[in-house]
Design a protein around this motif. Structure first.
Motif, PDB file in Angstrom:
ATOM      1  N   LEU A   1      -1.856   5.888 -11.946  1.00 21.25           N
ATOM      2  CA  LEU A   1      -3.452   6.416 -11.942  1.00 21.25           C
ATOM      3  C   LEU A   1      -4.591   5.167 -11.789  1.00 21.25           C
ATOM      4  O   LEU A   1      -5.436   5.279 -11.453  1.00 21.25           O
ATOM      5  CB  LEU A   1      -3.597   7.072 -13.257  1.00 21.25           C
ATOM      6  N   ALA A   2      -3.926   4.044 -12.212  1.00 23.13           N
ATOM      7  CA  ALA A   2      -4.698   2.805 -12.090  1.00 23.13           C
ATOM      8  C   ALA A   2      -4.971   2.417 -10.757  1.00 23.13           C
ATOM      9  O   ALA A   2      -5.944   1.599 -10.548  1.00 23.13           O
ATOM     10  CB  ALA A   2      -3.892   1.729 -13.081  1.00 23.13           C
ATOM     11  N   HIS A   3      -3.984   2.903  -9.701  1.00 19.78           N
ATOM     12  CA  HIS A   3      -4.371   2.455  -8.365  1.00 19.78           C
ATOM     13  C   HIS A   3      -3.944   3.497  -7.441  1.00 19.78           C
ATOM     14  O   HIS A   3      -3.277   3.748  -6.683  1.00 19.78           O
ATOM     15  CB  HIS A   3      -3.117   1.231  -8.068  1.00 19.78           C
ATOM     16  N   PRO A   4      -5.171   4.430  -7.214  1.00 25.05           N
ATOM     17  CA  PRO A   4      -5.365   5.407  -6.427  1.00 25.05           C
ATOM     18  C   PRO A   4      -5.177   5.094  -4.626  1.00 25.05           C
ATOM     19  O   PRO A   4      -5.045   5.844  -4.079  1.00 25.05           O
ATOM     20  CB  PRO A   4      -6.473   6.325  -6.783  1.00 25.05           C
ATOM     21  N   ASN A   5      -5.340   3.818  -4.662  1.00 22.76           N
ATOM     22  CA  ASN A   5      -5.621   3.329  -3.485  1.00 22.76           C
ATOM     23  C   ASN A   5      -4.281   3.018  -2.799  1.00 22.76           C
ATOM     24  O   ASN A   5      -4.192   2.444  -1.600  1.00 22.76           O
ATOM     25  CB  ASN A   5      -6.479   2.018  -3.392  1.00 22.76           C
ATOM     26  N   ILE A   6      -3.266   3.388  -3.498  1.00 16.30           N
ATOM     27  CA  ILE A   6      -1.983   2.902  -2.996  1.00 16.30           C
ATOM     28  C   ILE A   6      -1.075   4.405  -3.228  1.00 16.30           C
ATOM     29  O   ILE A   6      -1.238   5.061  -4.058  1.00 16.30           O
ATOM     30  CB  ILE A   6      -0.956   1.944  -4.039  1.00 16.30           C
ATOM     31  N   SER A   7      -0.220   4.689  -2.021  1.00 16.27           N
ATOM     32  CA  SER A   7       0.586   5.775  -2.128  1.00 16.27           C
ATOM     33  C   SER A   7       1.739   5.555  -2.820  1.00 16.27           C
ATOM     34  O   SER A   7       2.496   4.581  -2.636  1.00 16.27           O
ATOM     35  CB  SER A   7       0.606   6.258  -0.764  1.00 16.27           C
ATOM     36  N   PHE A   8       2.211   6.395  -3.675  1.00 16.70           N
ATOM     37  CA  PHE A   8       3.383   6.276  -4.593  1.00 16.70           C
ATOM     38  C   PHE A   8       4.338   7.604  -4.204  1.00 16.70           C
ATOM     39  O   PHE A   8       3.630   8.767  -4.031  1.00 16.70           O
ATOM     40  CB  PHE A   8       2.939   6.382  -6.083  1.00 16.70           C
ATOM     41  N   ALA A   9       5.638   7.509  -4.055  1.00 15.35           N
ATOM     42  CA  ALA A   9       6.574   8.583  -4.269  1.00 15.35           C
ATOM     43  C   ALA A   9       7.649   8.265  -5.164  1.00 15.35           C
ATOM     44  O   ALA A   9       8.010   7.121  -5.443  1.00 15.35           O
ATOM     45  CB  ALA A   9       7.255   8.468  -2.734  1.00 15.35           C
ATOM     46  N   PHE A  10       8.078   9.353  -5.961  1.00 18.98           N
ATOM     47  CA  PHE A  10       9.082   9.256  -7.000  1.00 18.98           C
ATOM     48  C   PHE A  10      10.150  10.266  -6.765  1.00 18.98           C
ATOM     49  O   PHE A  10       9.924  11.427  -6.489  1.00 18.98           O
ATOM     50  CB  PHE A  10       8.306   9.431  -8.265  1.00 18.98           C
TER      51      PHE A  10
ATOM     52  N   ASP B   1       0.841  -1.056   0.045  1.00 16.89           N
ATOM     53  CA  ASP B   1       0.040  -0.031   0.048  1.00 16.89           C
ATOM     54  C   ASP B   1       0.843   1.369  -0.028  1.00 16.89           C
ATOM     55  O   ASP B   1       0.231   2.327   0.054  1.00 16.89           O
ATOM     56  CB  ASP B   1      -0.904   0.085   1.336  1.00 16.89           C
ATOM     57  N   SER B   2       2.192   1.027  -0.148  1.00 20.40           N
ATOM     58  CA  SER B   2       3.109   2.274  -0.209  1.00 20.40           C
ATOM     59  C   SER B   2       4.308   1.773  -1.077  1.00 20.40           C
ATOM     60  O   SER B   2       5.040   0.716  -0.655  1.00 20.40           O
ATOM     61  CB  SER B   2       3.669   2.557   1.266  1.00 20.40           C
ATOM     62  N   ILE B   3       4.655   2.497  -2.106  1.00 18.27           N
ATOM     63  CA  ILE B   3       5.691   2.435  -2.944  1.00 18.27           C
ATOM     64  C   ILE B   3       6.564   3.486  -3.462  1.00 18.27           C
ATOM     65  O   ILE B   3       5.971   4.497  -3.474  1.00 18.27           O
ATOM     66  CB  ILE B   3       5.206   1.567  -4.370  1.00 18.27           C
ATOM     67  N   LYS B   4       7.522   3.230  -3.332  1.00 13.96           N
ATOM     68  CA  LYS B   4       8.718   4.266  -3.574  1.00 13.96           C
ATOM     69  C   LYS B   4       9.337   3.776  -4.810  1.00 13.96           C
ATOM     70  O   LYS B   4      10.086   2.685  -5.150  1.00 13.96           O
ATOM     71  CB  LYS B   4       9.633   4.594  -2.579  1.00 13.96           C
ATOM     72  N   LEU B   5       9.537   4.744  -5.767  1.00 17.61           N
ATOM     73  CA  LEU B   5      10.505   4.700  -7.039  1.00 17.61           C
ATOM     74  C   LEU B   5      11.698   5.790  -7.080  1.00 17.61           C
ATOM     75  O   LEU B   5      11.380   6.783  -6.787  1.00 17.61           O
ATOM     76  CB  LEU B   5       9.685   4.886  -8.398  1.00 17.61           C
ATOM     77  N   ILE B   6      12.884   5.240  -7.167  1.00 14.62           N
ATOM     78  CA  ILE B   6      14.042   6.035  -6.918  1.00 14.62           C
ATOM     79  C   ILE B   6      14.788   5.734  -8.265  1.00 14.62           C
ATOM     80  O   ILE B   6      14.897   4.548  -8.778  1.00 14.62           O
ATOM     81  CB  ILE B   6      14.906   5.497  -5.970  1.00 14.62           C
ATOM     82  N   ILE B   7      15.144   6.875  -9.022  1.00 19.33           N
ATOM     83  CA  ILE B   7      15.682   6.967 -10.185  1.00 19.33           C
ATOM     84  C   ILE B   7      17.112   7.840 -10.364  1.00 19.33           C
ATOM     85  O   ILE B   7      16.968   8.843  -9.817  1.00 19.33           O
ATOM     86  CB  ILE B   7      14.817   7.668 -11.408  1.00 19.33           C
TER      87      ILE B   7
END
Length: 616
Positions: free
Chosen positions: A181-190, A42-48
């Protein structure tokens, strides 16, 4: 004869499979984010880092993997999602092919850390080009962290095919948008190169769209809702007046999976028919829920294309639903001959009762009290008074007086005649040196015959060299706006504007303030209408994000090309004689008048001999 067919080694087979699954860093981002979602995070972080060429890392708080599963996840065709071929038509998850991690590990350095909630310690695996370098016990939080470093380190040819960091980062952000956009029930950080680009909390679908594309997006959205036995549609379409020249904000999600479909896109375009300007495209964010048995996802390696059992029914339902929403919210015109919109009751007065007006009558009023009456035959007639007829002529002078108006003395103002520097013959010849053909070409005479100029391409060349000169010499002339112009953009678009801000100011733009989601402009280049500023900047951002850089790539050159393309007069625009001649003169004053900035021919010549041959 000796046998010549042999089995490929595993590492070679994995590299070949990687060519289907991993085309660029954005492909890795897509696969890793989908795996995190399948892990019920329910929480995902993307690091680039460096647009994903140096590092792509995804951290989730999902259920994690056991030691055995962590090792098996890097084997080809290893998956927990399907057990038989029938399961392919009952898919509710993302990664089911079992090739993603194996393909990624074949062409990069991969480090995996994972731990299940029930375990005290986790597991760490390091793989370099399909070879397991180490597998150890490690202390790590619940969930999975996977780092992909040095993409295509063992296939230099593939790495050389990658575009610039700007272009690759745009692809990464596109994939991030599609999953978020497909998963507004999950928090994302970029995080990009150490700085936070997006921080998206758990929200509803509309708020997720606004968080990604900026607060101004909220007023552009029209809700679409339709629920049938075949298809359930929910989401939003953009209002026609906010349509863009690019197709950036167009999203279809089938069962929470982003897809591309030209056929369904045509259904949306058909619903907007007659509401959009030429060359513009409507925005839409639509979720389609269908029975998994009626679709085939496994027809494309990237799983962005889906085969539907009954596309025609989906087309009709989608078109009708969008058309209904546009009409329901008074976006589309309504054909009703009886209804007058000006008589509609405002919402604020819907429940108010009407007040009966009070009428007061003066019973003693008699309009005929002061007039004499003639009675006869029981009927009264009003007698007109003629005693004061002389008063009608008060103020008029009698005929023959000295103040009478004498119209013979009226003088009319005429234009002053100027002496021409040319004789009549020369003047006639001068005014007919250019002609405009079909509002597209300028035809002019030359000594050897005839010259035909494409007005759009020619004007592009003229503007391109002017802008390039202004940016090089930093002498762009600006015209100040009476009121500041505030334009709203997404976070990524603001980043591009900040990169080009200095060059834009050299052309004549004046930025008074640049915020996180908007820019304030107080000055524009001379000749640029205020209404065109947002179109120019949108086109410029699109060009920068999609430009394929070469050895001579220059942001200044690209900026000049983009602005020239946006501001050049269009085909179909009528030009006066003076404008035609000015364009001819300006074109041949350019350094390269024969081609447009995109290397397309601007004019052709036809000699008298060639014309003569046409009549043989």
């Amino acid at each position: 004869m000796a046998d010549i067919i042999q089995l490929l080694p595993d590492h070679v087979a994995n590299q070949i499979a990687a060519g289907e699954v991993v085309q660029r860093p954005a492909s890795v981002v897509k696969e890793l984010l989908e795996n995190a979602i399948d892990a019920e995070a329910d929480s995902i972080k993307l690091i680039i880092k460096d647009a994903g060429k140096t590092l792509v890392q995804v951290i989730d708080n999902g259920k994690g993997m056991s030691n055995t599963d962590a090792r098996l996840s890097f084997e080809r065709h290893a998956t927990s999602k399907i057990r038989s071929a029938d399961d392919l038509f009952q898919l509710h998850t993302k990664g089911f092919r079992g090739e993603a991690l194996a393909s990624i590990a074949a062409i990069a350095h991969v480090e995996l850390k994972t731990k299940q909630e029930a375990n005290d310690v986790g597991n760490a695996i390091v793989i370099e080009g399909s070879n397991v370098a180490s597998q150890n016990v490690v202390v790590t939080p619940k969930g999975t962290s996977i780092s992909v470093k040095n993409l295509f380190f063992n296939i230099p040819a593939r790495r050389n095919f990658l575009k610039s960091d700007t272009v690759e980062l745009r692809h990464v952000i596109d994939e991030f948008h599609r999953v978020a956009l497909a998963h507004p029930n999950i928090s994302f950080a970029f995080y990009n190169n150490g700085s936070e680009t997006f921080n998206l909390p758990v929200s509803n679908f509309r708020q997720r769209i606004v968080n990604i594309f900026g607060t101004k997006t909220n007023e552009k959205l029209v809700p679409v809702e339709e629920d049938t036995e075949v298809l359930k549609i929910s989401g939003f379409v953009g209002k026609p007046e906010f349509a863009k020249k690019t197709r950036g904000e167009q999203y279809f999600f089938v069962n929470d999976r982003f897809i591309k479909s030209a056929y369904l896109n045509h259904a949306i375009a058909s619903a907007f028919e007659g509401l959009l300007k030429n060359g513009t495209h409507a925005s839409y964010f639509l979720n389609l829920a269908v029975d998994p048995q009626t679709i085939d996802i496994n027809i494309h390696p990237t799983k962005t294309e889906i085969k539907f059992d009954d596309e025609h029914t989906l087309y009709a339902l989608l078109r009708s639903a969008v058309k209904h929403s546009l009409g329901q919210f008074n976006i589309a015109p309504v054909l009703d001959f009886e209804r007058d919109p000006s008589l509609d009751t405002p919402y604020s007065y819907n429940k108010n009762s009407s007040n009966t007006p009070n009428i007061e009558v003066d019973k003693s009023f008699n309009p005929f009290k002061d007039e004499s009456k003639i009675k006869g035959g029981g009927t009264s007639f009003k007698k007109e008074s003629v005693s004061n007829w002389e008063s009608l002529y008060v103020g008029l002078e009698s005929k023959g007086t000295k103040n009478q108006h004498d119209f013979s003395e009226v003088h009319f103002e005429s234009e002053a005649k100027t002496i021409s520097m040319f004789s009549n013959d020369k003047e006639a010849e001068h005014t007919h040196t250019t002609y405009q053909l079909h509002n597209k070409y300028i035809v002019s005479t030359i000594k050897s015959g005839m010259l035909v100029i494409d007005q759009h391409r020619a004007h592009q060349r003229i503007l391109y060299e002017d802008f390039l000169k202004n940016m090089t010499t930093k002498e762009g002339i600006s015209q100040q706006l009476l009121f500041p112009l505030e334009l709203h953009f997404s976070t990524q678009e603001i980043t591009v504007i900040n990169q080009l801000k200095d060059d834009l100011e050299h052309t004549g733009f004046v930025f008074s303030n640049v915020k996180e989601s908007s820019v304030e402009i107080t000055g524009v280049p001379v000749g640029v209408p205020e209404s065109e500023v947002s179109i120019i900047l949108e086109q410029l951002i699109s060009d920068v994000e999609n430009e394929v850089p070469d050895s001579n790539f220059s942001a200044t050159d690209l900026l000049a090309k983009s602005m020239a393309k946006s501001l050049a007069i269009k085909t179909g625009q009528s030009l006066q004689k003076e404008e035609q001649e000015h364009m001819v003169n300006k074109l041949f004053a350019c350094k390269a008048p024969n081609v447009s900035p995109t290397n397309r021919t601007t004019f052709i010549t036809m000699s008298v001999d060639e014309l003569d041959k046409k009549f043989i």
